[in-house]
Design an enzyme around this catalytic site. Structure first.
Site, PDB file in Angstrom:
ATOM      1  CB  CYS A 147      44.304  37.992  19.970  1.00 12.95           C
ATOM      2  SG  CYS A 147      43.350  38.858  21.225  1.00 12.95           S
TER       3      CYS A 147
ATOM      4  CG  HIS B 263      48.361  38.783  20.522  1.00 16.60           C
ATOM      5  ND1 HIS B 263      47.858  40.003  20.139  1.00 16.60           N
ATOM      6  CD2 HIS B 263      47.594  38.366  21.558  1.00 16.60           C
ATOM      7  CE1 HIS B 263      46.833  40.305  20.902  1.00 16.60           C
ATOM      8  NE2 HIS B 263      46.655  39.333  21.780  1.00 16.60           N
TER       9      HIS B 263
ATOM     10  CG  ASN C 174      45.403  42.371  23.828  1.00 18.68           C
ATOM     11  OD1 ASN C 174      45.181  42.356  22.618  1.00 18.68           O
ATOM     12  ND2 ASN C 174      45.251  41.312  24.589  1.00 18.68           N
TER      13      ASN C 174
HETATM   14  O1  UT7 Z   1      44.764  38.839  23.713  1.00 20.44           O
HETATM   15  C1  UT7 Z   1      44.374  37.538  24.033  1.00 20.44           C
HETATM   16  C2  UT7 Z   1      43.457  37.599  25.153  1.00 20.44           C
HETATM   17  N1  UT7 Z   1      43.918  38.223  26.334  1.00 20.44           N
HETATM   18  C3  UT7 Z   1      45.064  37.911  26.970  1.00 20.44           C
HETATM   19  O2  UT7 Z   1      45.900  37.218  26.485  1.00 20.44           O
HETATM   20  C4  UT7 Z   1      45.220  38.406  28.371  1.00 20.44           C
HETATM   21  C5  UT7 Z   1      45.790  37.296  29.211  1.00 20.44           C
HETATM   22  N2  UT7 Z   1      45.753  37.518  30.631  1.00 20.44           N
HETATM   23  C6  UT7 Z   1      46.424  38.512  31.283  1.00 20.44           C
HETATM   24  O3  UT7 Z   1      47.051  39.346  30.664  1.00 20.44           O
HETATM   25  C7  UT7 Z   1      46.444  38.470  32.786  1.00 20.44           C
HETATM   26  O4  UT7 Z   1      45.872  37.280  33.228  1.00 20.44           O
HETATM   27  C8  UT7 Z   1      45.719  39.681  33.449  1.00 20.44           C
HETATM   28  C9  UT7 Z   1      46.508  40.937  33.233  1.00 20.44           C
HETATM   29  C10 UT7 Z   1      44.328  39.812  32.897  1.00 20.44           C
HETATM   30  C11 UT7 Z   1      45.632  39.445  34.965  1.00 20.44           C
HETATM   31  O5  UT7 Z   1      46.925  39.167  35.496  1.00 20.44           O
HETATM   32  P1  UT7 Z   1      47.151  37.885  36.422  1.00 20.44           P
HETATM   33  O6  UT7 Z   1      48.543  37.910  36.858  1.00 20.44           O
HETATM   34  O7  UT7 Z   1      46.695  36.688  35.666  1.00 20.44           O
HETATM   35  O8  UT7 Z   1      46.255  38.204  37.657  1.00 20.44           O
HETATM   36  P2  UT7 Z   1      45.011  37.395  38.268  1.00 20.44           P
HETATM   37  O9  UT7 Z   1      43.839  37.442  37.339  1.00 20.44           O
HETATM   38  O10 UT7 Z   1      45.501  36.056  38.732  1.00 20.44           O
HETATM   39  O11 UT7 Z   1      44.693  38.284  39.537  1.00 20.44           O
HETATM   40  C12 UT7 Z   1      45.657  38.499  40.575  1.00 20.44           C
HETATM   41  C13 UT7 Z   1      45.108  39.552  41.540  1.00 20.44           C
HETATM   42  C14 UT7 Z   1      43.666  39.284  41.949  1.00 20.44           C
HETATM   43  O12 UT7 Z   1      43.542  39.645  43.306  1.00 20.44           O
HETATM   44  P3  UT7 Z   1      43.578  38.515  44.454  1.00 20.44           P
HETATM   45  O13 UT7 Z   1      42.441  37.585  44.150  1.00 20.44           O
HETATM   46  O14 UT7 Z   1      44.917  37.863  44.345  1.00 20.44           O
HETATM   47  O15 UT7 Z   1      43.393  39.310  45.714  1.00 20.44           O
HETATM   48  C15 UT7 Z   1      42.875  40.244  41.113  1.00 20.44           C
HETATM   49  O16 UT7 Z   1      41.642  40.600  41.695  1.00 20.44           O
HETATM   50  O17 UT7 Z   1      45.100  40.834  40.890  1.00 20.44           O
HETATM   51  C16 UT7 Z   1      43.798  41.419  41.051  1.00 20.44           C
HETATM   52  N3  UT7 Z   1      43.565  42.297  39.909  1.00 20.44           N
HETATM   53  C17 UT7 Z   1      43.927  43.589  39.912  1.00 20.44           C
HETATM   54  N4  UT7 Z   1      44.527  44.355  40.834  1.00 20.44           N
HETATM   55  C18 UT7 Z   1      44.765  45.632  40.519  1.00 20.44           C
HETATM   56  C19 UT7 Z   1      42.988  41.997  38.723  1.00 20.44           C
HETATM   57  N5  UT7 Z   1      42.954  43.090  37.933  1.00 20.44           N
HETATM   58  C20 UT7 Z   1      43.536  44.084  38.654  1.00 20.44           C
HETATM   59  C21 UT7 Z   1      43.797  45.430  38.389  1.00 20.44           C
HETATM   60  N6  UT7 Z   1      44.418  46.155  39.335  1.00 20.44           N
HETATM   61  N7  UT7 Z   1      43.485  46.010  37.203  1.00 20.44           N
END
Ligand code: UT7
Length: 344
Positions: free
Chosen positions: A123, A263, A293
């Site tokens: 990215c 970004h 993204n």
């Molecule tokens: O472009 C450069 C590369 N990419 C990025 O910069 C992306 C960077 N990361 C992010 O944008 C975020 O980390 C995400 C959007 C991918 C995830 O958000 P988060 O706040 O970091 O969530 P998490 O991975 O800590 O997950 C929290 C909870 C989990 O459930 P539990 O374990 O707390 O029960 C996940 O399983 O959210 C759950 N989860 C979802 N729930 C509903 C993960 N994806 C989803 C989803 N819908 N799509």
């Protein structure tokens, strides 16, 4: 034919100026509602945790070079030029592992046998590519360069993976850089960039490269894997650092930043970077709600939409910051030029 600046100015007095800006998005949009029909997720989760309502997705017959050509054509038209001396394409989703995609883009733009190559920095790729292009122009190796960021993320995202499928979108943006006197509006300032390869596995397509060729093993998939939360935390910290370093190198105070172009990875990441720098939200344009993204296409797509909407105007001090796979990051400055007409 004007005299090349390399013949009249020392290298430190030369720079690369933004003279053309274009973008292209595939027409098909995939809304959160459409994703929710096949994934265990919700519109509310995607809006609040990522900030996305819809994303553009290329049809299966459209590859990265197709979108790069569209954006490149618009950038060259915006610059009022029919020729550039080189093409640099930032992408993580080339048409093929071999060859690079930039030569095909140059050919299809009718640029003849100009040098053309890809930059792979996830990215951060577009800011890396503009940095390389600016350096080539400063060195006198080229007088004008087309820099494109183009991605077909839908080709590498597992449609059944709720941790990546809602995030990414497809699209392309491009700029034309031309030699100029250092310090002119539109010229890029110093870059603050870096990498942290110890986190290579945090955003990775495990199969299809020399480590694990796609013809080896049992069921190669070629989808991107991402440790989202780790990436999110590093992205905020590292982009804030890079912005501070780029501002210091340019002699800017953080309060001087009129627009922060971050970004578009996640609205919470952009807000976190702005908070860390003490910048109010109105100075941080965004388009993630509508495009998601788009990896290396993200920065030029945002530059084009923000300029088209009048959110980037002549004389504003603009800071650009990106972070992505590698990890890689980069931040740089420019003063927005008066005569730039984006074509979106
Ligand atoms: O472009 C450069 C590369 N990419 C990025 O910069 C992306 C960077 N990361 C992010 O944008 C975020 O980390 C995400 C959007 C991918 C995830 O958000 P988060 O706040 O970091 O969530 P998490 O991975 O800590 O997950 C929290 C909870 C989990 O459930 P539990 O374990 O707390 O029960 C996940 O399983 O959210 C759950 N989860 C979802 N729930 C509903 C993960 N994806 C989803 C989803 N819908 N799509």
């Amino acid at each position: 034919m004007t005299t090349p600046l390399r013949d009249v100015l020392p290298q430190q007095a030369r720079s690369a100026r933004l003279v053309g800006l274009g973008s292209w998005l595939p027409p098909r949009q995939v809304t959160n509602a459409e994703l929710c029909a096949r994934l265990d997720t919700s519109d509310e989760w995607i809006r609040t945790r990522i900030g996305i309502a819809t994303r553009h997705v290329a049809d299966p017959a459209t590859a990265t070079s197709d979108m790069a050509v569209e954006a490149g054509m618009r950038a060259m038209k915006s610059a009022g030029v029919e020729h550039v001396d080189a093409v640099v394409l930032a992408t993580a989703t080339p048409d093929h592992p071999v060859p690079g995609t930039a030569p095909a883009v140059a050919h299809r733009l009718g640029l003849g046998h100009v040098p053309a190559f890809d930059v792979g920095a996830g990215c951060s790729g577009f800011v890396y590519a503009t940095t390389v292009a600016s350096a080539l122009i400063r060195a006198g190796t080229a007088r004008s360069i087309l820099v494109v960021g183009a991605e077909t993320m839908s080709a590498i995202v597992d449609p059944a993976d709720r941790t990546t499928a809602p995030i990414f979108g497809d699209g392309a943006g491009a700029v034309v850089l031309r030699e100029a006197r250092a310090g002119e509006p539109g010229t890029f300032g110093p870059v603050a960039w870096g990498s942290a390869g110890e986190h290579a596995a945090a955003i990775c397509i495990p199969e299809g490269g020399s480590r694990r060729p796609s013809h080896a093993g049992d069921a190669p998939r070629g989808y991107v894997h991402m440790e989202g939360n780790l990436v999110l935390r590093h992205a905020v910290r590292q982009m804030a650092h890079a912005v501070r370093d780029a501002a210091a190198a340019a002699g800017w105070d953080l309060r001087d930043i009129d627009r922060l172009i971050v970004h578009q990875a996640n609205a919470r990441i952009s807000a976190g970077v702005a908070d860390a720098l003490g910048l109010p939200a109105e100075r941080v344009p965004s388009n993630i709600t509508d495009v998601g993204n788009t990896s290396a296409a993200s920065i030029p797509l945002l530059l084009a939409s923000a300029a088209a909407e009048g959110r980037l105007t002549a004389g504003q001090r603009v800071m650009v910051a990106a972070f992505g796979a590698g990890f890689t990051w980069a931040a740089t400055t420019l003063v927005w030029p008066a005569d730039l007409r984006p074509l979106t």
